[in-house]
Scaffold this motif. Structure first.
Motif, short mmCIF file in Angstrom:
data_model
loop_
_atom_site.label_atom_id
_atom_site.label_comp_id
_atom_site.label_asym_id
_atom_site.label_seq_id
_atom_site.Cartn_x
_atom_site.Cartn_y
_atom_site.Cartn_z
N UNK A 88 -50.25 -4.73 -42.43
CA UNK A 88 -49.15 -4.77 -41.47
C UNK A 88 -48.57 -6.18 -41.36
N UNK A 89 -49.44 -7.18 -41.30
CA UNK A 89 -48.97 -8.56 -41.20
C UNK A 89 -48.20 -8.98 -42.44
N UNK A 90 -48.65 -8.55 -43.61
CA UNK A 90 -47.98 -8.90 -44.85
C UNK A 90 -46.59 -8.28 -44.92
N UNK A 91 -46.49 -7.02 -44.54
CA UNK A 91 -45.18 -6.37 -44.57
C UNK A 91 -44.19 -7.10 -43.66
N UNK A 92 -44.60 -7.44 -42.45
CA UNK A 92 -43.72 -8.14 -41.52
C UNK A 92 -43.34 -9.52 -42.05
N UNK A 93 -44.30 -10.21 -42.65
CA UNK A 93 -44.02 -11.54 -43.19
C UNK A 93 -43.02 -11.47 -44.34
N UNK A 94 -43.19 -10.48 -45.22
CA UNK A 94 -42.26 -10.33 -46.34
C UNK A 94 -40.84 -10.05 -45.82
N UNK A 95 -40.73 -9.16 -44.84
CA UNK A 95 -39.42 -8.84 -44.28
C UNK A 95 -38.78 -10.06 -43.63
N UNK A 96 -39.58 -10.88 -42.96
CA UNK A 96 -39.05 -12.09 -42.34
C UNK A 96 -38.53 -13.06 -43.39
N UNK A 97 -39.27 -13.22 -44.47
CA UNK A 97 -38.81 -14.08 -45.56
C UNK A 97 -37.47 -13.57 -46.11
N UNK A 98 -37.38 -12.27 -46.32
CA UNK A 98 -36.13 -11.69 -46.82
C UNK A 98 -34.97 -11.95 -45.86
N UNK A 113 -30.68 -12.69 -45.72
CA UNK A 113 -29.87 -12.12 -44.66
C UNK A 113 -30.13 -10.66 -44.39
N UNK A 114 -31.03 -10.03 -45.17
CA UNK A 114 -31.32 -8.61 -45.01
C UNK A 114 -32.81 -8.36 -45.18
N UNK A 115 -33.34 -7.48 -44.37
CA UNK A 115 -34.71 -6.98 -44.56
C UNK A 115 -34.59 -5.61 -45.23
N UNK A 116 -35.18 -5.45 -46.41
CA UNK A 116 -34.94 -4.27 -47.23
C UNK A 116 -36.14 -3.32 -47.28
N UNK A 117 -35.87 -2.08 -47.66
CA UNK A 117 -36.95 -1.12 -47.84
C UNK A 117 -37.84 -1.52 -49.01
N UNK A 118 -37.24 -2.06 -50.07
CA UNK A 118 -38.04 -2.54 -51.20
C UNK A 118 -38.95 -3.68 -50.76
N UNK A 170 -47.81 -12.09 -47.68
CA UNK A 170 -46.42 -11.67 -47.55
C UNK A 170 -45.44 -12.78 -47.88
N UNK A 171 -45.72 -13.98 -47.39
CA UNK A 171 -44.83 -15.12 -47.63
C UNK A 171 -44.90 -15.58 -49.08
N UNK A 172 -46.11 -15.82 -49.58
CA UNK A 172 -46.25 -16.38 -50.92
C UNK A 172 -45.84 -15.41 -52.01
N UNK A 173 -46.16 -14.13 -51.85
CA UNK A 173 -45.78 -13.16 -52.86
C UNK A 173 -44.27 -12.93 -52.86
N UNK A 174 -43.65 -12.92 -51.67
CA UNK A 174 -42.20 -12.77 -51.60
C UNK A 174 -41.50 -13.92 -52.31
N UNK A 175 -42.08 -15.10 -52.23
CA UNK A 175 -41.50 -16.25 -52.92
C UNK A 175 -41.85 -16.22 -54.42
N UNK A 176 -43.03 -15.72 -54.75
CA UNK A 176 -43.49 -15.76 -56.14
C UNK A 176 -42.72 -14.81 -57.05
N UNK A 177 -42.21 -13.70 -56.52
CA UNK A 177 -41.54 -12.73 -57.39
C UNK A 177 -40.28 -13.30 -58.03
N UNK A 178 -39.72 -14.38 -57.46
CA UNK A 178 -38.55 -15.00 -58.06
C UNK A 178 -38.86 -16.00 -59.15
#
Length: 465
Positions: free
Chosen positions: A268-278, A283-288, A321-329
């Protein structure tokens, strides 16, 4: 204890003091049977997750690579994989004896591992082997020969996964005959952060480098063709992951409860963190992003789920959530085409979870547990975690690259450019995921043997392909 307990045939048990003879715990057996089914469900869930993320013309091939792994690895596991992973060590904690339990010889319905029938343990661990192989496929979507993938899956399971499973999971109370990470090093990996996720992530990176980039990588937008599939897959993975993590307790007990609790919290924490990074970055929190955040949290908490408290679980989830969201780029900056972010989610998430045990491990829930840096244990455990993560990463990457080069130079690993542009589903499997008329699909498609395929319409940017 994860290895095979001493087996006493039923007919000989009356000659022993029954208080000293292992007995089957029906509650533990029932729970591990359920957990085994849950872990098997994760692979079809992964097929939906990956299948929704690729383009329309590749979805069947993507899902077939997961199902192919289910069929092949299950057979190899019962023939010799279980023996290589959990047979008595044949040298320095690197490998179990391939012949000791070949074809599950010597194991009967009365054999006991810990408090459950050995056959149940065999099948529980088989599901780990299956999904580890399937995870790799996401790195090479859209461009892989199915036959070459199946050859790779069999070789990789044999020379990479089975030995690494021995390193990490084969623990013996004598501290001598098990795997070197479990017995000699003493690192913590409760449910497979190293053996499954770092292992698969490193293999995915090696394959992506060997096969090269998809046509149009960096120029063509490779958008997911079906986000509901992605969300469904993520939900099935989360559901099945309770068997993965809580089932690794091999009992219906407090340890399973801790693993279950932490799996919910960290995810749950990871999902919220990823959405916050997005939201901040794009500018958008996505379903992906939500689906990807779920998987990142599940990956990171896997090795740590029975070693940390709620605070640690939340911290691990947020970090993942934060590090993986950044790492995919990173693939765009570094120039490797990891199609579905196996490296960014599984390799990075596995490293995050494995290393953070060194900071957050505590005995708050389980007495006599090892302690991390933040709980008075010093840096010793962190060093052990780093050695475990680095060793699996290096071994998997190097051996995978050798296997991939060998397949590429012999039978060829990648489909032709023409087939890639036309679509791997039509050219490899003579099927399409969705039935359209010729005009909508851009060509002709005749089913049956001797299929005629002529898909020539160019992809339009932003259109489903």
């Amino acid at each position: 204890q994860r290895n095979v307990a001493p087996v006493i045939p039923e007919g000989e048990r009356k000659e022993h003091n029954m208080a000293d003879v292992p007995q089957i715990d029906s509650g533990a057996t029932a729970w591990v049977l359920v957990a085994t089914a849950l872990v098997l469900l994760m692979t079809p869930g992964l097929a939906f997750f990956y299948g929704g993320m690729v383009r329309m013309k590749s979805v069947l091939n993507m899902m077939m690579m997961s199902f192919g792994a289910m069929g092949l690895v299950a057979i190899l596991w019962v023939l010799y994989g279980y023996s290589m992973a959990f047979g008595n060590d044949v040298g320095y904690g690197l490998l179990g004896s391939p012949t000791e339990f070949f074809g599950l010889a010597g194991i009967t319905a009365d054999s006991i591992s810990g408090a459950i029938p050995t056959f149940v343990f065999v099948m529980f661990q088989a599901m780990f082997a299956i999904i580890t192989v399937a995870l790799i496929s996401g790195a090479i979507a859209d461009r892989t020969k199915f036959g070459a993938w199946m050859v790779f899956a069999g070789i990789w399971a044999t020379v990479v996964y089975f030995p690494v499973a021995h390193w990490v999971f084969a623990f013996d109370s004598d501290g001598v005959t098990g795997g070197w990470i479990a017995n000699n090093l003493g690192a913590i990996d409760f449910a497979g952060g190293t053996a499954v996720h770092i292992n698969a992530g490193a293999a995915g990176l090696a394959l992506a480098l060997v096969l090269g980039k998809r046509i149009g990588f960096g120029k063509t937008p490779f958008r997911p063709h079906n986000l509901p599939f992605v969300m469904l897959g993520a939900g099935l993975l989360w559901f099945g992951w309770f068997g993965f993590n809580a089932g690794s307790a091999l009992a219906a007990n407090g340890t399973a409860a801790v693993a279950f609790l932490n799996t919910v919290v960290a995810t749950a924490a990871s999902m919220l963190a990823w959405l916050l990074v997005e939201k901040i970055r794009d500018g958008h929190a996505t379903s992906l992003g939500a689906a990807s955040g779920v998987v990142a949290g599940l990956v990171a908490i896997t090795p740590a789920c029975a070693a940390v408290n709620i605070v640690g679980a939340i911290a691990i989830g947020v970090a993942a959530g934060v590090l993986c969201a950044m790492a995919v780029g990173l693939k765009y900056k570094l120039g490797y085409d990891d199609s579905l972010d196996v490296v960014g989610v599984h390799l990075v998430g596995g490293i995050v979870g494995t290393l953070l045990i060194g900071f957050f491990a505590t005995d708050a829930y389980i007495a006599d547990s090892k302690l991390g840096l933040f709980y008075g244990g010093g840096a010793e455990l962190l060093g052990k975690q780093a050695i475990a993560a680095g060793s699996v990463l290096a071994f998997s990457f190097v051996v995978t690259a050798i296997i991939a080069f060998g397949i590429e130079k012999t039978m060829g690993f990648r489909i032709s450019s023409e087939d890639e542009q036309a679509g791997v589903d039509v050219r490899t499997h003579a099927e399409t995921a969705y039935e359209f008329n010729d005009a909508a699909y851009g060509g002709s498609f005749t089913k049956g043997s001797g299929s005629s395929v002529n898909v020539t319409a160019p992809e339009k940017e932003g259109a489903p392909a």
